[in-house]
Design an enzyme around this catalytic site. Sequence first.
Site, PDB file in Angstrom:
ATOM      1  N   TYR A 143       7.166   1.845  -1.678  1.00  0.00           N
ATOM      2  CA  TYR A 143       6.799   0.791  -0.744  1.00  0.00           C
ATOM      3  C   TYR A 143       6.066  -0.327  -1.479  1.00  0.00           C
ATOM      4  O   TYR A 143       5.448  -0.115  -2.513  1.00  0.00           O
ATOM      5  CB  TYR A 143       6.010   1.315   0.459  1.00  0.00           C
ATOM      6  CG  TYR A 143       4.722   2.070   0.196  1.00  0.00           C
ATOM      7  CD1 TYR A 143       3.579   1.425  -0.277  1.00  0.00           C
ATOM      8  CD2 TYR A 143       4.630   3.421   0.490  1.00  0.00           C
ATOM      9  CE1 TYR A 143       2.399   2.112  -0.470  1.00  0.00           C
ATOM     10  CE2 TYR A 143       3.449   4.126   0.300  1.00  0.00           C
ATOM     11  CZ  TYR A 143       2.337   3.468  -0.174  1.00  0.00           C
ATOM     12  OH  TYR A 143       1.161   4.154  -0.364  1.00  0.00           O
ATOM     13  N   CYS A 144       6.218  -1.537  -0.953  1.00  0.00           N
ATOM     14  CA  CYS A 144       5.682  -2.749  -1.573  1.00  0.00           C
ATOM     15  C   CYS A 144       6.042  -2.831  -3.059  1.00  0.00           C
ATOM     16  O   CYS A 144       5.172  -2.948  -3.921  1.00  0.00           O
ATOM     17  CB  CYS A 144       4.168  -2.845  -1.381  1.00  0.00           C
ATOM     18  SG  CYS A 144       3.491  -4.510  -1.645  1.00  0.00           S
ATOM     19  N   PRO A 145       7.337  -2.772  -3.365  1.00  0.00           N
ATOM     20  CA  PRO A 145       7.747  -2.786  -4.774  1.00  0.00           C
ATOM     21  C   PRO A 145       7.492  -4.138  -5.435  1.00  0.00           C
ATOM     22  O   PRO A 145       7.552  -5.186  -4.788  1.00  0.00           O
ATOM     23  CB  PRO A 145       9.247  -2.487  -4.702  1.00  0.00           C
ATOM     24  CG  PRO A 145       9.663  -3.012  -3.363  1.00  0.00           C
ATOM     25  CD  PRO A 145       8.491  -2.750  -2.455  1.00  0.00           C
ATOM     26  N   LYS A 156       5.313   6.032  -8.858  1.00  0.00           N
ATOM     27  CA  LYS A 156       4.314   4.998  -8.597  1.00  0.00           C
ATOM     28  C   LYS A 156       3.069   5.572  -7.933  1.00  0.00           C
ATOM     29  O   LYS A 156       3.155   6.367  -6.998  1.00  0.00           O
ATOM     30  CB  LYS A 156       4.935   3.918  -7.698  1.00  0.00           C
ATOM     31  CG  LYS A 156       3.989   2.797  -7.294  1.00  0.00           C
ATOM     32  CD  LYS A 156       4.736   1.751  -6.485  1.00  0.00           C
ATOM     33  CE  LYS A 156       3.821   0.679  -5.915  1.00  0.00           C
ATOM     34  NZ  LYS A 156       4.575  -0.348  -5.161  1.00  0.00           N
TER      35      LYS A 156
END
Length: 273
Positions: A143-145, A156
């Site tokens: 998420y939120c790459p 991550k």
Amino acid sequence: MPLFFEETAWRFWDQSISAKHRSALESFAADDTLCELVGSGKSAPIVRTWVHDDTVVLGIQDHRLPHIERGMEVLKEHGFTPIVRNSGGLAVVLDAGVLNISLVLSEKDNAIDISVGYDLMLNLVRELFPEATIEAYEIVGSYCPGSYDLSINGRKFAGISQRRIRRGIAVQVYLCVEGSGSERANIIRDFYNAGLQGEKTKFAYPEIKPETMASLSELLERQMTVQEVVLDLHALMGAPAPMPLQPDETDLYAFYLNRVVERNQKMLEHPLE
């Protein structure tokens, strides 16, 4: 000690305990306040640590999901409060096991490139966890790459963002320290599934793959706590005396808080609880 801590005197403000049960909107207002104070030369550069319980911070694009109302309902069903932040990026999870660190710098005299701000935070995180090989590149499926996703062995555990106001820069990182990274990713996956409901959109929302995310406790195979990391950071800085907002700075904070709250209310169309 990182070079940028050696070269200047830093102010330290720890809200890793005091802010937990308060709205995360207060932290975004705090960083906006610090940006103006530092950018104008009224304060030394600042390191601020902060933690908030069970909040999902949405980006502007998230708010444009075709079924955003249903997406936010799903977040609430998971026990999380949605808010919209005043900077770029996409949805991220905050909870008691996620430590946020803000580095607030001034470019009053010298401009600081965006990449320089990111690299400062990357170097700081590497100093905090010297036993790990930490890389910075986009982790597809997280998420939120972004290009400054921080990972160990391809999974991550952190992401970096920046906020710039009045010659001040807040470089922010969230560190998933405790708990399960994949469980946090599951929450965001459910949010996007509910918010999209299979519809095609012009903006390409991330396809979340929970296995791409993990916490530092999982990755380093040792139990660690947010408070341990805060103490390590404080020691890395040379253990400066804590300095929260001073009385003559609170009016400016009230201005930014009011602005952040009003903006959030407008975006989500419900009052701050």
